[in-house]
Motif scaffolding. Structure first.
Motif, PDB file in Angstrom:
ATOM      1  N   GLU A  20      -0.229   2.856  -7.436  1.00 53.11           N
ATOM      2  CA  GLU A  20       0.302   3.546  -8.620  1.00 53.11           C
ATOM      3  C   GLU A  20       1.552   4.357  -8.276  1.00 53.11           C
ATOM      4  N   LEU A  21       1.572   4.882  -7.070  1.00 51.89           N
ATOM      5  CA  LEU A  21       2.722   5.680  -6.629  1.00 51.89           C
ATOM      6  C   LEU A  21       3.815   4.805  -6.007  1.00 51.89           C
ATOM      7  N   HIS A  22       3.626   3.474  -6.125  1.00 57.86           N
ATOM      8  CA  HIS A  22       4.596   2.494  -5.628  1.00 57.86           C
ATOM      9  C   HIS A  22       4.733   2.514  -4.108  1.00 57.86           C
ATOM     10  N   LEU A  23       3.689   2.985  -3.440  1.00 57.43           N
ATOM     11  CA  LEU A  23       3.638   2.941  -1.977  1.00 57.43           C
ATOM     12  C   LEU A  23       2.899   1.659  -1.600  1.00 57.43           C
ATOM     13  N   TYR A  24       3.537   0.547  -1.884  1.00 57.43           N
ATOM     14  CA  TYR A  24       2.872  -0.753  -1.824  1.00 57.43           C
ATOM     15  C   TYR A  24       2.438  -1.147  -0.420  1.00 57.43           C
TER      16      TYR A  24
END
Length: 422
Positions: A248-252
């Motif tokens: 969700e925080l784009h820390l993929y």
């Protein structure tokens, strides 16, 4: 240890209200002034055992099916089941005892006894396990003030925090406050393991609220507590939740690392239900990165391992659409409609599929359909449709040369991304 004086007072009040007997009539029947009974129920005067037995005799006379047990051991029996239930909830093994709990909470032997308030906690635990809303029951039980020890209060406030699944901001706020209160009671050896469960619920609550960043503050302690308690099943779910929040925080990269670790380690622990959830999460993470082929690959694996989650069809429909395989996209939508009965979540997802079908068929989307789905986005935040809906609508408006509307959708998209990272 039982506080009999408090029990006499609160149970008398319960019986009087349940049978709809006025204070005046009850006071007269047990031979005390109405003012005395009023003070007893208000907690300003104590009730002795002799007076309480008169109360019981009165209600046994008006209801031939009511028989009160004065056996003090029943409290210990029910309390042991409360602790077993909480432990099973922590360990995710409650399926082994849920039928036994159901029998106990329906047994009049315990209900009409000194275990009455304890049986209400056990009933709330059971309701929570079978997804029955027990918020009002917990609130009422807390308001009695019967329980004053750390353990039972921690259990009650934790139950309140997970008593109902809601997207309402006010409900979520009250649940968050309850979970923090529950943590406040977890500072004794008796409540040590319970702390890990409450922290787990708090991270879930933060995720549902969309408060992704602050939820990360609780994961380290949560995982340490669960590890120490030996709650390895629950620990796997906690790690999966952390991976989902990283996504969700784009820390993929961090999210995918967790999914890969869970995929290889799940076989070491007997937790079959988590495998499809891992693949669903991995698939959604790939979709967010526009890795459509990998998203489909992971979604198919989730289906192979028994996933019946309706949201997975968003991946099948949208990823195939983005790969220009309209036939496969439409087939996924048809399977979705055939497999799931109508409910609020299913109907919401289907509204997006209607938009998708119209674009694939080269038709114009009526403005009221777009306004309707945008209006309902806040009520279905956990579907996370924004990830695909905003870029889909932006491209749709751009292709129709409706640049002002495209710009409006892009602004909403940017605002959503900004809020999810904050």
């Amino acid at each position: 240890m039982n506080n009999y004086s408090r029990f006499y007072r609160l149970y008398t009040q319960h019986l009087r209200k349940y049978y709809e007997i006025s204070q005046q009539n009850l006071a007269k029947s047990i031979g005390i002034p109405n003012s005395s009974l009023s003070k007893i129920e208000a907690g300003k005067q104590e009730m002795d055992e002799k007076t309480f037995k008169k109360v019981i005799f009165f209600f046994e006379k008006i209801d031939k099916d009511f028989r009160f047990s004065f056996d003090p051991n029943l409290v210990e029996e029910v309390d042991s089941w409360i602790r077993k239930s909480v432990y099973s909830f922590l360990m995710k093994t409650y399926d082994l005892i849920i039928f036994e709990i159901k029998e106990i909470v329906n047994d009049l032997k315990y209900i009409h006894s000194f275990a009455y308030f304890h049986i209400r906690i056990l009933k709330a635990l059971y309701d929570n396990l079978v997804d029955i809303n027990c918020m009002n029951e917990i609130k009422e039980l807390l308001n009695t003030g019967y329980f004053q020890d750390n353990y039972h209060l921690a259990v009650l406030y934790d139950l309140y925090g997970v008593s109902v699944y809601s997207m309402d901001k006010n409900v979520l706020k009250s649940q968050t406050e309850a979970l923090h209160t529950a943590l406040g009671y977890c500072h004794t050896k008796d409540t040590e393991n319970l702390r890990g469960l409450i922290l787990y619920h708090l991270t879930m609550n933060k995720k549902i609220s969309g408060d992704f960043a602050s939820s990360l503050d609780y994961f380290e302690e949560c995982e340490n507590c669960l590890q120490k308690a030996g709650a390895y099943r629950r620990l796997m779910h906690a790690k999966l939740n952390k991976g989902n929040i990283y996504a969700e925080l784009h820390l993929y990269i961090l999210a995918e690392k967790i999914y890969q670790e869970l995929e290889t380690s799940h076989s070491q622990i007997d937790e079959r239900n988590i495998r499809p959830k891992i693949y669903i999460s991995y698939s959604w993470c790939s979709l967010m990165q526009e890795k459509y082929k990998n998203a489909l690959f992971q979604a198919k694996k989730a289906k192979e391992f028994g996933s019946k989650f309706p949201d997975i069809y968003i991946i099948f429909a949208y990823a195939n659409y983005k790969l220009d395989d309209f036939v496969a996209s439409k087939q996924a939508i048809t399977k979705f409609r055939n497999q799931f009965s109508s409910n609020l979540r299913v109907d919401f997802i289907d509204r997006f599929f209607v938009l998708l079908e119209k674009v694939m068929d080269g038709q114009k989307i009526p403005d009221h359909l777009i306004k309707d789905i945008l209006k309902n986005l806040p009520d279905f935040r956990d579907v996370e449709l924004e990830i695909v809906l905003y870029p889909f609508l932006t491209k749709y408006y751009q292709s129709n040369k409706e640049f002002e509307k495209a710009s409006m959708i892009q602004d909403q998209w940017i605002q959503y991304l900004r809020l999810s990272i904050c």
